[in-house]
Design a protein around this motif. Structure first.
Motif, PDB file in Angstrom:
ATOM      1  N   SER A   1       1.165 -34.940  31.026  1.00 22.83           N
ATOM      2  CA  SER A   1       2.583 -34.667  30.902  1.00 22.83           C
ATOM      3  C   SER A   1       2.767 -33.187  30.624  1.00 22.83           C
ATOM      4  N   ALA A   2       3.766 -32.601  31.243  1.00 19.77           N
ATOM      5  CA  ALA A   2       4.025 -31.187  31.019  1.00 19.77           C
ATOM      6  C   ALA A   2       4.483 -30.936  29.589  1.00 19.77           C
ATOM      7  N   VAL A   3       5.342 -31.786  29.077  1.00 21.04           N
ATOM      8  CA  VAL A   3       5.873 -31.600  27.736  1.00 21.04           C
ATOM      9  C   VAL A   3       4.859 -32.025  26.678  1.00 21.04           C
ATOM     10  N   LEU A   4       4.206 -33.146  26.892  1.00 18.07           N
ATOM     11  CA  LEU A   4       3.214 -33.652  25.935  1.00 18.07           C
ATOM     12  C   LEU A   4       1.827 -33.537  26.554  1.00 18.07           C
ATOM     13  N   ASN A   5       1.402 -32.317  26.829  1.00 14.31           N
ATOM     14  CA  ASN A   5       0.105 -32.129  27.463  1.00 14.31           C
ATOM     15  C   ASN A   5      -1.036 -32.499  26.519  1.00 14.31           C
ATOM     16  N   ARG A   6      -0.840 -32.177  25.245  1.00 15.33           N
ATOM     17  CA  ARG A   6      -1.853 -32.507  24.240  1.00 15.33           C
ATOM     18  C   ARG A   6      -1.173 -32.688  22.898  1.00 15.33           C
ATOM     19  N   ILE A   7      -1.615 -33.691  22.139  1.00 19.72           N
ATOM     20  CA  ILE A   7      -1.070 -33.950  20.808  1.00 19.72           C
ATOM     21  C   ILE A   7      -2.234 -33.969  19.819  1.00 19.72           C
ATOM     22  N   GLN A   8      -2.043 -33.282  18.707  1.00 14.83           N
ATOM     23  CA  GLN A   8      -3.091 -33.248  17.685  1.00 14.83           C
ATOM     24  C   GLN A   8      -2.510 -33.643  16.329  1.00 14.83           C
ATOM     25  N   PHE A   9      -3.185 -34.591  15.666  1.00 20.14           N
ATOM     26  CA  PHE A   9      -2.805 -35.046  14.338  1.00 20.14           C
ATOM     27  C   PHE A   9      -3.858 -34.568  13.336  1.00 20.14           C
TER      28      PHE A   9
ATOM     29  N   VAL B   1       2.147 -30.399  19.047  1.00 23.89           N
ATOM     30  CA  VAL B   1       2.285 -30.775  20.442  1.00 23.89           C
ATOM     31  C   VAL B   1       2.100 -29.527  21.303  1.00 23.89           C
ATOM     32  N   PHE B   2       1.201 -29.616  22.279  1.00 19.29           N
ATOM     33  CA  PHE B   2       0.960 -28.527  23.224  1.00 19.29           C
ATOM     34  C   PHE B   2       1.618 -28.882  24.550  1.00 19.29           C
ATOM     35  N   SER B   3       2.404 -27.947  25.073  1.00 17.94           N
ATOM     36  CA  SER B   3       3.145 -28.190  26.316  1.00 17.94           C
ATOM     37  C   SER B   3       2.777 -27.130  27.349  1.00 17.94           C
ATOM     38  N   ASP B   4       2.497 -27.579  28.575  1.00 22.39           N
ATOM     39  CA  ASP B   4       2.300 -26.680  29.711  1.00 22.39           C
ATOM     40  C   ASP B   4       3.473 -26.893  30.652  1.00 22.39           C
ATOM     41  N   LEU B   5       4.545 -26.147  30.405  1.00 26.68           N
ATOM     42  CA  LEU B   5       5.809 -26.403  31.086  1.00 26.68           C
ATOM     43  C   LEU B   5       5.813 -25.899  32.518  1.00 26.68           C
ATOM     44  N   SER B   6       5.018 -24.872  32.804  1.00 24.30           N
ATOM     45  CA  SER B   6       4.876 -24.361  34.169  1.00 24.30           C
ATOM     46  C   SER B   6       3.638 -23.483  34.216  1.00 24.30           C
TER      47      SER B   6
ATOM     48  N   SER C   1       4.412 -26.704  19.457  1.00 22.63           N
ATOM     49  CA  SER C   1       5.391 -26.929  18.398  1.00 22.63           C
ATOM     50  C   SER C   1       4.851 -27.994  17.454  1.00 22.63           C
ATOM     51  N   GLY C   2       5.352 -27.972  16.223  1.00 23.18           N
ATOM     52  CA  GLY C   2       4.832 -28.961  15.298  1.00 23.18           C
ATOM     53  C   GLY C   2       5.566 -29.011  13.986  1.00 23.18           C
ATOM     54  N   ILE C   3       5.084 -29.908  13.139  1.00 20.72           N
ATOM     55  CA  ILE C   3       5.597 -30.071  11.786  1.00 20.72           C
ATOM     56  C   ILE C   3       4.404 -30.156  10.840  1.00 20.72           C
ATOM     57  N   GLU C   4       4.519 -29.504   9.682  1.00 25.20           N
ATOM     58  CA  GLU C   4       3.442 -29.477   8.701  1.00 25.20           C
ATOM     59  C   GLU C   4       3.992 -29.861   7.325  1.00 25.20           C
ATOM     60  N   TYR C   5       3.190 -30.603   6.592  1.00 26.16           N
ATOM     61  CA  TYR C   5       3.577 -31.038   5.248  1.00 26.16           C
ATOM     62  C   TYR C   5       2.379 -30.858   4.319  1.00 26.16           C
TER      63      TYR C   5
ATOM     64  N   ASN D   1       5.648 -28.439   0.398  1.00 28.67           N
ATOM     65  CA  ASN D   1       5.790 -27.364   1.376  1.00 28.67           C
ATOM     66  C   ASN D   1       5.884 -28.001   2.759  1.00 28.67           C
ATOM     67  N   THR D   2       7.069 -27.994   3.359  1.00 33.15           N
ATOM     68  CA  THR D   2       7.300 -28.629   4.656  1.00 33.15           C
ATOM     69  C   THR D   2       7.898 -27.614   5.618  1.00 33.15           C
ATOM     70  N   SER D   3       7.447 -27.623   6.861  1.00 33.91           N
ATOM     71  CA  SER D   3       7.993 -26.676   7.832  1.00 33.91           C
ATOM     72  C   SER D   3       7.895 -27.238   9.245  1.00 33.91           C
ATOM     73  N   VAL D   4       8.783 -26.739  10.091  1.00 35.90           N
ATOM     74  CA  VAL D   4       8.750 -27.030  11.521  1.00 35.90           C
ATOM     75  C   VAL D   4       8.698 -25.690  12.252  1.00 35.90           C
ATOM     76  N   TYR D   5       8.045 -25.666  13.406  1.00 35.56           N
ATOM     77  CA  TYR D   5       7.875 -24.416  14.131  1.00 35.56           C
ATOM     78  C   TYR D   5       7.773 -24.681  15.627  1.00 35.56           C
ATOM     79  N   SER D   6       7.997 -23.625  16.379  1.00 33.12           N
ATOM     80  CA  SER D   6       7.803 -23.676  17.828  1.00 33.12           C
ATOM     81  C   SER D   6       7.394 -22.287  18.307  1.00 33.12           C
ATOM     82  N   LEU D   7       6.313 -22.225  19.071  1.00 31.74           N
ATOM     83  CA  LEU D   7       5.784 -20.973  19.617  1.00 31.74           C
ATOM     84  C   LEU D   7       5.839 -21.029  21.138  1.00 31.74           C
ATOM     85  N   GLN D   8       6.355 -19.978  21.746  1.00 31.93           N
ATOM     86  CA  GLN D   8       6.520 -19.910  23.199  1.00 31.93           C
ATOM     87  C   GLN D   8       5.639 -18.794  23.758  1.00 31.93           C
TER      88      GLN D   8
END
Length: 746
Positions: A363-371, A408-413, A420-424, A458-465
């Motif tokens: 999937s382009a949006v959900l190319n890889r998911i890491q927990f 979540v790693f995305s390969d959009l094109s 992008s992700g969330i950390e706690y 300590n909780t945060s959400v982020y997105s890197l492009q």
């Protein structure tokens, strides 16, 4: 005539038919990525030269059969040489190169963008050190190994410490990660600390240093930058495989006696590794008139286990545990300068367990998911007793940190990727203080250094492009962080504080041929932690009181840089400015307790650090290597109109290495200018001489030889027996000494 023409044609045809091809691909041994721009030379019946292309491949065509010497070299990697025999069939080779240490721009880094990316194309400054326990300078500890990375300056409060400065900042203003998990917790102190020394260098595969960036990628504390440690990973194998190694090190004057054993068992779907070690560090012997600095030695035990499982063709599970315990770590300057009979860390260490599960998707949006899930337990036990006193103090702080994260790693094109992700994270703090009468054994229970049973969320959400368009590479990101500190103060009762922060960054890199120009802007922050808000008692040379109305520290770092890389040359430079506000400062109250000045923390300061750094690396020939780097920071406290505290002096390193096959010899000149720009806090610090820290120059010689499975390395340090210390340290550095390391692959 016709007969001679036919004969000549037959000879030429036979020669043509007998010519073969030698081809292959060159890989990075650490991550199995291909390497472009590698110089390949062939010597034998036919001599030829070539280089690897964008896919790391090379080819020599129409080569006559025979025995050839194949030589492979790249500025970023150890040189490689082998003998190949070409018969009647083509040769297809796979060559694996070992990366060199430093800021080499061809090295791929993870920390800058949270995914593997060539540092050459990133608008950030970074440095890399591979396999520190096997590096040429035989570093005693993990923080000491960082001294050969441009832009890093290491302070040592005591022999069992080591606090790296990045662009003038250290302690809780720089972030340390281990395999992507925060080592920093809510009790990390402002200024130098010892926590990096709880990382066993024998367990480390690679250390990355990201300078001037990191809050967007990793959250609070990364105002100066990020140091990320990657521990060794076992590799899968097509057949059942077992391998191992033994390592031992010795320092003259019994300054070090260390041993470590490593083993690995692997199959096609399972890989398991373990590293076990013991270390006995004697008192550190300084140069010139300093001599043996006693007490300063300590002992250490280490264990690191890692299991990798291929759950399916698209998913993998990693389970790991790291354990480090150090005992009787004396704080030398306290005993020497502050009338202590005993002042030491009775125990300091950590125990980190984590689990990582990753799954690849089509999937382009959900190319890889890491927990990721982890539990980290740190302990610091302090023992102290004044001369002529019958009371011995015992303080013990334990911090249990739990962590959950999803990325979540995305390969959009072809040109646009993202993660992008969330950390706690949750810290639970246990802190006690007892005064023990050594005559009658009676115990007086007091409030600990921190409020006992406090917690910190300590909780945060982020997105890197990450966007590539033509010769341009752009990086941008956002992070929102919210925190909650729950503090149980014996005087004020239950307190809840909820600071939050929003940060962003943006950078662009332009590449033309071998030249790379970049600029970036990084906003950063450091949320007030329990050490800031809840400290009560003696810390270093002062007495601190709690403070519960603090705001996050903030920074804005702008940077302009240039990188160049060719087969034999590597060059990089950067100029930067880091403007900081709402800095948390210790303010004197005018009181005195137990002979110490009393301080309370407040958001009172604005400051700026301006700097320039650069490095040059040159492979002069197949055997000679030259490199140098230098770093300069100028820190100013705008609020107080005085220099910023603890800023390192102008410093650098110069080295020249000769390598022939399995032998090398390397000379190194390490230096630092004097630091006489002192803040009032520096002048009050008994670790800093009255007129500042003198400058120094230290000459070291390293040599080594590999014979089969055995690798011997010898280090002659501080040949002129210079009596010196790095700025802000509480103990002098090692004098003239000899160190030896022996590594054997089973």
């Amino acid at each position: 005539m016709k007969r001679y023409f036919i004969l000549l044609s037959a000879i030429l045809l036979s020669v043509t038919l007998s010519a073969q091809t030698i081809k292959g691909t060159v890989y990075n041994q650490l991550n199995r990525n291909v390497i472009r721009g590698v110089s390949i030379s062939l010597e034998g019946p036919v001599s030829a030269s070539s280089g690897t292309g964008i896919n790391g491949d090379f080819s020599f065509k129409n080569i006559q059969p025979g025995v050839y010497q194949l030589k492979v070299s790249h500025l970023s990697f150890e040189s490689y040489q082998t003998t190949v025999e070409l018969g009647q069939k083509d040769l297809d080779l796979e060559i694996f190169l070992v990366p060199q240490a430093g800021s080499l721009p061809e090295v791929e880094v993870i920390s800058a963008s949270r995914r593997n990316s060539p540092s050459l194309n990133l608008p950030f400054a970074s440095g890399v050190l591979n396999l520190p326990a096997q590096s040429e300078n035989i570093p005693r500890t993990t923080p000491e190994s960082l001294s050969i990375i441009p832009g890093v300056f290491v302070q040592k409060t005591n022999h069992g410490g080591g606090s790296p400065f990045i662009r003038g900042l250290t302690g809780n203003q720089t972030l340390i990660l281990i395999d992507g998990i925060r080592l920093n917790n809510s009790t990390f102190r402002y200024g130098p600390n010892q926590y990096m020394n709880t990382v066993d260098p024998f367990s480390v595969s690679k250390i990355e240093v990201l300078r001037g960036s990191g809050s967007v990628q990793y959250g609070s504390d990364a105002m100066g930058g990020v140091i990320q440690v990657f521990t060794k990973e076992p590799s899968y194998s097509s057949a059942k495989t077992f391998k191992g190694s033994l390592s031992g090190r010795y320092g003259s004057g019994n300054m070090e006696r260390s041993g470590s054993t490593e083993f690995e068992y692997s199959t096609s779907k399972m890989a398991f590794s373990g590293i076990l070690g013991m270390k006995d560090f004697g008192d550190l012997i300084g140069g010139d008139t300093t001599g043996r600095q006693s007490p300063s030695g300590y002992t250490e035990s280490d264990a690191s286990l890692k299991l990798k499982l291929k759950i399916s063709g698209k998913s993998e599970l990693i389970i790991a545990n790291q354990f480090v315990q150090q005992k009787d770590v004396d704080v030398f300057h306290k005993v020497r300068l502050e009338n202590f009979k005993v002042n030491k860390m009775g125990v300091q260490g950590r125990n980190l367990s984590y689990l990582k599960y990753s799954i690849d998707q089509n999937s382009a949006v959900l190319n890889r998911i890491q927990f990721t899930g982890s539990l980290n337990s740190t302990i610091e036990e302090r023992n102290s007793q004044k001369n002529s006193s019958q009371v011995r103090g015992l303080e013990r702080d334990k911090i249990q940190t739990s962590n959950l994260a999803v990325e979540v790693f995305s390969d959009l094109s072809r040109f646009w990727t993202a993660n992008s992700g969330i950390e706690y994270y949750k810290d639970e703090v246990s802190s006690i203080r007892n005064n023990i009468n050594i005559q009658d054994g009676s115990v007086t229970v007091l409030r600990g250094l921190y409020p006992d049973k406090s917690s910190y969320l300590n909780t945060s959400v982020y997105s890197l492009q990450h966007i590539r368009f033509g010769s341009f590479n752009a990086e941008a990101g956002l992070r929102y962080n919210w925190l909650q500190a729950s503090i149980k103060d014996t005087n004020l009762g239950q307190l809840k504080i909820s600071p939050n922060a929003f940060v962003w960054n943006a950078g662009i890199n332009y590449s033309i041929d071998q030249h790379h120009f970049y600029t970036s802007f990084n906003s950063g922050y450091r949320a007030p932690n329990i050490d800031d808000m809840g400290t009560l008692g003696i810390v270093d040379f002062r007495y601190e009181l709690p403070s519960y109305d603090l705001r996050p520290e903030k920074s804005n770092n702008s940077e302009l840089g240039y990188k160049f890389a060719s087969h034999r040359w590597s060059f990089g430079t950067a100029v930067y400015q880091n403007r900081m506000n709402d800095l948390i400062n210790r303010v004197q109250t005018g009181q005195m307790i137990s002979g110490y000045k009393v301080y309370r923390k407040e958001n009172t300061e604005e400051a700026v650090i301006k700097g320039v750094e650069g490095f040059v690396e040159w492979q002069a020939s197949e055997n000679f290597f030259f490199d140098m780097f230098a770093s300069f920071n100028h820190g100013q406290n705008i609020s107080k109109a005085e220099p910023l505290r603890r800023v390192p002096p102008f410093n650098g390193n110069f080295s020249l290495k000769y390598k022939l096959n399995k032998f090398y010899v390397k000379s190194e000149l390490s230096w630092a200018d004097k630091q006489s720009r002192l803040a009032q806090g520096d002048k009050d610090d008994n670790r800093i001489p009255l007129n500042g820290t003198p400058g120094w120059k230290v000459l070291n010689i390293y040599t080594g030889y590999s014979l089969g499975s055995v690798q011997l390395r010898i280090s002659a340090q501080n040949l002129f027996n210079e009596d010196y210390r790095t700025h802000g340290s509480g103990i002098n550095a090692v004098g003239r000494s000899l160190w030896m390391s022996l590594h054997y692959n089973l």
